[in-house]
Design a protein around this motif. Sequence first.
Motif, PDB file in Angstrom:
ATOM      1  N   HIS A   1      15.505 -16.009 -22.857  1.00 26.66           N
ATOM      2  CA  HIS A   1      16.350 -15.392 -23.884  1.00 26.66           C
ATOM      3  C   HIS A   1      16.293 -13.881 -23.732  1.00 26.66           C
ATOM      4  O   HIS A   1      15.630 -13.196 -24.509  1.00 26.66           O
ATOM      5  CB  HIS A   1      15.900 -15.820 -25.281  1.00 26.66           C
ATOM      6  N   GLY A   2      16.943 -13.351 -22.697  1.00 31.69           N
ATOM      7  CA  GLY A   2      16.980 -11.902 -22.491  1.00 31.69           C
ATOM      8  C   GLY A   2      15.952 -11.428 -21.491  1.00 31.69           C
ATOM      9  O   GLY A   2      15.934 -11.872 -20.359  1.00 31.69           O
ATOM     10  N   ARG A   3      15.089 -10.540 -21.945  1.00 30.29           N
ATOM     11  CA  ARG A   3      14.108  -9.909 -21.064  1.00 30.29           C
ATOM     12  C   ARG A   3      12.723  -9.989 -21.694  1.00 30.29           C
ATOM     13  O   ARG A   3      12.597 -10.131 -22.907  1.00 30.29           O
ATOM     14  CB  ARG A   3      14.455  -8.433 -20.833  1.00 30.29           C
ATOM     15  N   GLU A   4      11.692  -9.898 -20.867  1.00 30.48           N
ATOM     16  CA  GLU A   4      10.306  -9.880 -21.335  1.00 30.48           C
ATOM     17  C   GLU A   4       9.636  -8.622 -20.801  1.00 30.48           C
ATOM     18  O   GLU A   4       9.876  -8.207 -19.664  1.00 30.48           O
ATOM     19  CB  GLU A   4       9.554 -11.118 -20.852  1.00 30.48           C
ATOM     20  N   ASP A   5       8.793  -8.012 -21.614  1.00 34.63           N
ATOM     21  CA  ASP A   5       8.049  -6.838 -21.197  1.00 34.63           C
ATOM     22  C   ASP A   5       7.052  -7.221 -20.101  1.00 34.63           C
ATOM     23  O   ASP A   5       6.765  -8.391 -19.866  1.00 34.63           O
ATOM     24  CB  ASP A   5       7.261  -6.237 -22.366  1.00 34.63           C
ATOM     25  N   ALA A   6       6.510  -6.205 -19.438  1.00 38.25           N
ATOM     26  CA  ALA A   6       5.418  -6.384 -18.498  1.00 38.25           C
ATOM     27  C   ALA A   6       4.250  -5.510 -18.943  1.00 38.25           C
ATOM     28  O   ALA A   6       4.463  -4.403 -19.441  1.00 38.25           O
ATOM     29  CB  ALA A   6       5.840  -5.976 -17.082  1.00 38.25           C
ATOM     30  N   VAL A   7       3.065  -6.021 -18.754  1.00 38.98           N
ATOM     31  CA  VAL A   7       1.865  -5.229 -18.974  1.00 38.98           C
ATOM     32  C   VAL A   7       1.500  -4.632 -17.625  1.00 38.98           C
ATOM     33  O   VAL A   7       1.289  -5.362 -16.640  1.00 38.98           O
ATOM     34  CB  VAL A   7       0.700  -6.087 -19.502  1.00 38.98           C
ATOM     35  N   LEU A   8       1.460  -3.294 -17.528  1.00 36.34           N
ATOM     36  CA  LEU A   8       1.006  -2.612 -16.332  1.00 36.34           C
ATOM     37  C   LEU A   8      -0.508  -2.503 -16.433  1.00 36.34           C
ATOM     38  O   LEU A   8      -1.037  -2.011 -17.423  1.00 36.34           O
ATOM     39  CB  LEU A   8       1.636  -1.229 -16.220  1.00 36.34           C
ATOM     40  N   MET A   9      -1.184  -3.009 -15.404  1.00 39.82           N
ATOM     41  CA  MET A   9      -2.640  -2.993 -15.385  1.00 39.82           C
ATOM     42  C   MET A   9      -3.127  -2.306 -14.122  1.00 39.82           C
ATOM     43  O   MET A   9      -2.437  -2.303 -13.100  1.00 39.82           O
ATOM     44  CB  MET A   9      -3.207  -4.419 -15.460  1.00 39.82           C
ATOM     45  N   GLY A  10      -4.315  -1.747 -14.204  1.00 42.49           N
ATOM     46  CA  GLY A  10      -4.900  -1.102 -13.036  1.00 42.49           C
ATOM     47  C   GLY A  10      -6.397  -1.290 -13.015  1.00 42.49           C
ATOM     48  O   GLY A  10      -7.043  -1.485 -14.051  1.00 42.49           O
ATOM     49  N   ALA A  11      -6.961  -1.239 -11.798  1.00 41.93           N
ATOM     50  CA  ALA A  11      -8.398  -1.342 -11.618  1.00 41.93           C
ATOM     51  C   ALA A  11      -8.813  -0.466 -10.447  1.00 41.93           C
ATOM     52  O   ALA A  11      -8.057  -0.304  -9.479  1.00 41.93           O
ATOM     53  CB  ALA A  11      -8.813  -2.792 -11.344  1.00 41.93           C
ATOM     54  N   ALA A  12      -9.996   0.084 -10.532  1.00 46.41           N
ATOM     55  CA  ALA A  12     -10.571   0.817  -9.400  1.00 46.41           C
ATOM     56  C   ALA A  12     -10.984  -0.179  -8.342  1.00 46.41           C
ATOM     57  O   ALA A  12     -11.475  -1.270  -8.642  1.00 46.41           O
ATOM     58  CB  ALA A  12     -11.760   1.641  -9.875  1.00 46.41           C
ATOM     59  N   LEU A  13     -10.756   0.201  -7.104  1.00 43.97           N
ATOM     60  CA  LEU A  13     -11.178  -0.660  -5.990  1.00 43.97           C
ATOM     61  C   LEU A  13     -12.540  -0.210  -5.495  1.00 43.97           C
ATOM     62  O   LEU A  13     -13.258  -0.874  -4.864  1.00 43.97           O
ATOM     63  CB  LEU A  13     -10.146  -0.621  -4.851  1.00 43.97           C
TER      64      LEU A  13
ATOM     65  N   GLN B   1     -10.128  -1.901   2.202  1.00 44.61           N
ATOM     66  CA  GLN B   1     -10.160  -1.702   3.653  1.00 44.61           C
ATOM     67  C   GLN B   1      -9.027  -0.792   4.127  1.00 44.61           C
ATOM     68  O   GLN B   1      -9.182  -0.067   5.107  1.00 44.61           O
ATOM     69  CB  GLN B   1     -10.092  -3.048   4.374  1.00 44.61           C
ATOM     70  N   TYR B   2      -7.904  -0.828   3.428  1.00 43.05           N
ATOM     71  CA  TYR B   2      -6.772   0.044   3.773  1.00 43.05           C
ATOM     72  C   TYR B   2      -6.896   1.423   3.140  1.00 43.05           C
ATOM     73  O   TYR B   2      -5.959   2.206   3.191  1.00 43.05           O
ATOM     74  CB  TYR B   2      -5.453  -0.599   3.342  1.00 43.05           C
ATOM     75  N   GLY B   3      -8.014   1.705   2.502  1.00 43.51           N
ATOM     76  CA  GLY B   3      -8.229   3.017   1.902  1.00 43.51           C
ATOM     77  C   GLY B   3      -7.759   3.132   0.470  1.00 43.51           C
ATOM     78  O   GLY B   3      -7.678   4.240  -0.071  1.00 43.51           O
ATOM     79  N   GLY B   4      -7.469   2.013  -0.158  1.00 39.06           N
ATOM     80  CA  GLY B   4      -7.026   2.048  -1.543  1.00 39.06           C
ATOM     81  C   GLY B   4      -8.160   2.409  -2.490  1.00 39.06           C
ATOM     82  O   GLY B   4      -9.294   1.945  -2.330  1.00 39.06           O
ATOM     83  N   LEU B   5      -7.844   3.233  -3.465  1.00 37.83           N
ATOM     84  CA  LEU B   5      -8.813   3.606  -4.496  1.00 37.83           C
ATOM     85  C   LEU B   5      -8.576   2.827  -5.781  1.00 37.83           C
ATOM     86  O   LEU B   5      -9.507   2.597  -6.551  1.00 37.83           O
ATOM     87  CB  LEU B   5      -8.736   5.102  -4.788  1.00 37.83           C
TER      88      LEU B   5
ATOM     89  N   MET C   1       0.846  -1.192   0.000  1.00 37.50           N
ATOM     90  CA  MET C   1       0.000   0.000   0.000  1.00 37.50           C
ATOM     91  C   MET C   1       0.883   1.244   0.000  1.00 37.50           C
ATOM     92  O   MET C   1       1.818   1.349   0.788  1.00 37.50           O
ATOM     93  CB  MET C   1      -0.902   0.027   1.240  1.00 37.50           C
ATOM     94  N   VAL C   2       0.589   2.162  -0.905  1.00 36.48           N
ATOM     95  CA  VAL C   2       1.259   3.458  -0.955  1.00 36.48           C
ATOM     96  C   VAL C   2       0.149   4.506  -1.058  1.00 36.48           C
ATOM     97  O   VAL C   2      -0.512   4.608  -2.099  1.00 36.48           O
ATOM     98  CB  VAL C   2       2.227   3.567  -2.156  1.00 36.48           C
ATOM     99  N   LEU C   3      -0.073   5.207   0.047  1.00 40.73           N
ATOM    100  CA  LEU C   3      -1.168   6.182   0.137  1.00 40.73           C
ATOM    101  C   LEU C   3      -2.484   5.496  -0.230  1.00 40.73           C
ATOM    102  O   LEU C   3      -2.880   4.559   0.434  1.00 40.73           O
ATOM    103  CB  LEU C   3      -0.870   7.411  -0.716  1.00 40.73           C
ATOM    104  N   ASP C   4      -3.145   5.910  -1.308  1.00 40.08           N
ATOM    105  CA  ASP C   4      -4.425   5.308  -1.671  1.00 40.08           C
ATOM    106  C   ASP C   4      -4.297   4.331  -2.846  1.00 40.08           C
ATOM    107  O   ASP C   4      -5.270   4.019  -3.510  1.00 40.08           O
ATOM    108  CB  ASP C   4      -5.467   6.382  -1.988  1.00 40.08           C
TER     109      ASP C   4
END
Length: 153
Positions: free
Chosen positions: A141-153, A101-105, A66-69
Motif C-alpha cells: 500500500h504505497g511505500r515503506e520507510d527504510a532504517v539506515l544502519m551502520g557498524a564499525a568494521l 579485508q577491502y579496507g572498509g572502516l 565498496m566505496v573508498l573505506d
Amino acid sequence: MNAVLKPRVAFRPMQKDDLDTIVAIEQVIFPYPWTRGNFMDSLNAGHSCWVMQQDETIVGYAIVMMVLDEAHLLNISVAQAMQGRGLGRLLLEHVMQIGRQYGGLNMFLEVRPSNTSALRLYESMGFNEMAIRRNYYQAKHGREDAVLMGAAL
C-alpha cells in the motif's frame, strides 16, 4: 556439556551460473525481489558478490558495494527453508570480514522497519540506527520507510 554446533557452510564468489537459483530464492522471500538484471548489474559492476553453500546447495547470498573505506550491504538473504538456523549471522560475519579485508572502516545498510528479525540480527552484530529514509521501499500500500544502519568494521 551443552554445545551448540555451527552449521557447516562454505562461501565462494557468486557466478553468473548461480543466478537462476538466487533469483528463485529471492522471489520466495521478498514481496519485491531483485531481478536477474539487478544481480547481473552487481556482478558486472565488480561488487563483492558471495554465495553461501551447504552441501553444494546455495542457501544464501550477499552483495557488498565498496566505496573508498565504506562497505554498503546491498542485499543479504537466506533461503526461506534455511532461515532461523544462524545462517544469516554467518553470512553477515563473512561479508563484514570481506569489507574489512577491502579496507572498509564501516558498513552501512538499509532495512525495512517491518523486518524485525533482520533488525534484531543487525543490532546483535553491532549495527546502530543512523537515520530513516522516508518512502524508500515499494510496499503493498504505497511505500515503506527504510532504517539506515551502520557498524564499525
